[in-house]
Scaffold this motif. Structure first.
Motif, short mmCIF file in Angstrom:
data_model
loop_
_atom_site.label_atom_id
_atom_site.label_comp_id
_atom_site.label_asym_id
_atom_site.label_seq_id
_atom_site.Cartn_x
_atom_site.Cartn_y
_atom_site.Cartn_z
N TYR A 171 11.05 -0.77 -0.22
CA TYR A 171 9.81 -0.15 0.26
C TYR A 171 10.40 0.29 1.44
CZ TYR A 171 7.49 -2.61 -3.74
OH TYR A 171 7.56 -2.62 -4.88
N LEU A 207 1.17 -1.42 0.38
CA LEU A 207 -0.04 0.49 -0.07
C LEU A 207 1.04 1.36 0.10
CD1 LEU A 207 -2.75 1.89 0.34
CD2 LEU A 207 -2.22 1.37 3.08
N HIS A 208 0.79 1.86 -1.25
CA HIS A 208 1.17 3.10 -0.88
C HIS A 208 0.78 4.48 -0.30
CE1 HIS A 208 4.52 1.64 -4.08
NE2 HIS A 208 3.44 1.47 -4.35
N ARG A 209 0.60 4.68 1.05
CA ARG A 209 0.53 5.22 1.11
C ARG A 209 -0.17 7.10 0.72
NH1 ARG A 209 1.76 5.02 7.89
NH2 ARG A 209 0.96 2.97 8.44
N GLN A 210 0.92 8.04 0.27
CA GLN A 210 0.64 8.73 -0.22
C GLN A 210 0.02 8.75 -0.79
OE1 GLN A 210 2.58 11.49 0.56
NE2 GLN A 210 3.51 10.46 2.20
N THR A 211 -0.66 7.98 -2.46
CA THR A 211 -1.40 7.76 -3.66
C THR A 211 -2.91 6.77 -2.94
OG1 THR A 211 -0.13 5.45 -3.93
CG2 THR A 211 0.30 7.95 -4.48
N LYS A 212 -2.16 6.42 -1.94
CA LYS A 212 -4.09 5.07 -1.60
C LYS A 212 -3.23 4.00 -2.54
CE LYS A 212 -4.71 7.57 1.85
NZ LYS A 212 -4.00 7.31 2.73
N SER A 213 -3.14 3.77 -3.23
CA SER A 213 -2.95 2.92 -4.45
C SER A 213 -1.83 1.57 -3.75
CB SER A 213 -1.28 3.36 -5.94
OG SER A 213 -0.44 3.10 -5.70
N LEU A 214 -3.01 0.39 -4.69
CA LEU A 214 -1.37 -1.15 -4.28
C LEU A 214 -0.96 -1.43 -5.50
CD1 LEU A 214 -5.51 -2.84 -2.99
CD2 LEU A 214 -3.77 -1.96 -1.44
N GLU A 215 0.10 -2.14 -4.94
CA GLU A 215 0.88 -2.88 -6.03
C GLU A 215 1.21 -4.47 -5.30
OE1 GLU A 215 5.42 -2.42 -7.16
OE2 GLU A 215 4.81 -0.69 -6.10
N HIS A 216 0.90 -5.19 -6.23
CA HIS A 216 1.19 -6.31 -6.63
C HIS A 216 3.12 -6.83 -6.36
CE1 HIS A 216 -2.56 -7.94 -5.68
NE2 HIS A 216 -3.10 -6.48 -6.39
#
Length: 128
Positions: A49, A31-40
């Protein structure tokens, strides 16, 4: 808190049955907190990270089969969810129980000729 608070649909094919080999090839969800995006990604890339000063907490707890399905003497279905051991010698547990018309002194027949006796309604949604 009730046992059904933990109900959700998880298809059997999404539950890992064996660890991935090699172990660091298991999947990693970021979870990228800044952008609220998820990455697998994969666990072997976890160092990508971290920043200086970050801390990694390792959880080495073990999972045990805490969900027991059974039947009441009346024939109705019952589900026992073990929360914590109260007394090891007598195998007393604090549990969540799912079923109807439960009362102290009732028995639930479990797998392999085991049975559980409901000793006490703790009044907080749990049973002994």
């Amino acid at each position: 808190m009730q046992l059904n608070d933990f109900d959700f649909n998880l298809p059997d094919n999404l539950i890992a049955q064996e660890p991935v080999l090699p172990r660091d090839h298991c999947r990693l969800l970021v979870l990228h907190r800044q952008t609220k995006s998820l990455e697998h990604d994969y666990f072997f890339n976890i160092l990508n990270y971290f920043k200086k000063g970050d801390v990694l907490i390792i959880n080495d707890s073990k999972v045990f089969p805490a969900r027991l399905l059974g039947n009441k003497i009346s024939g109705g279905k019952a589900e026992v969810f073990l929360l914590k051991i109260i007394e090891l010698q007598t195998n007393k547990w604090q549990c969540l129980i799912k079923g109807r018309n439960l009362a102290p002194g009732s028995f639930i027949t479990l797998a392999k000729n085991n049975r559980a006796e409901l000793l006490k309604d703790n009044g907080d949604g749990t049973w002994l």
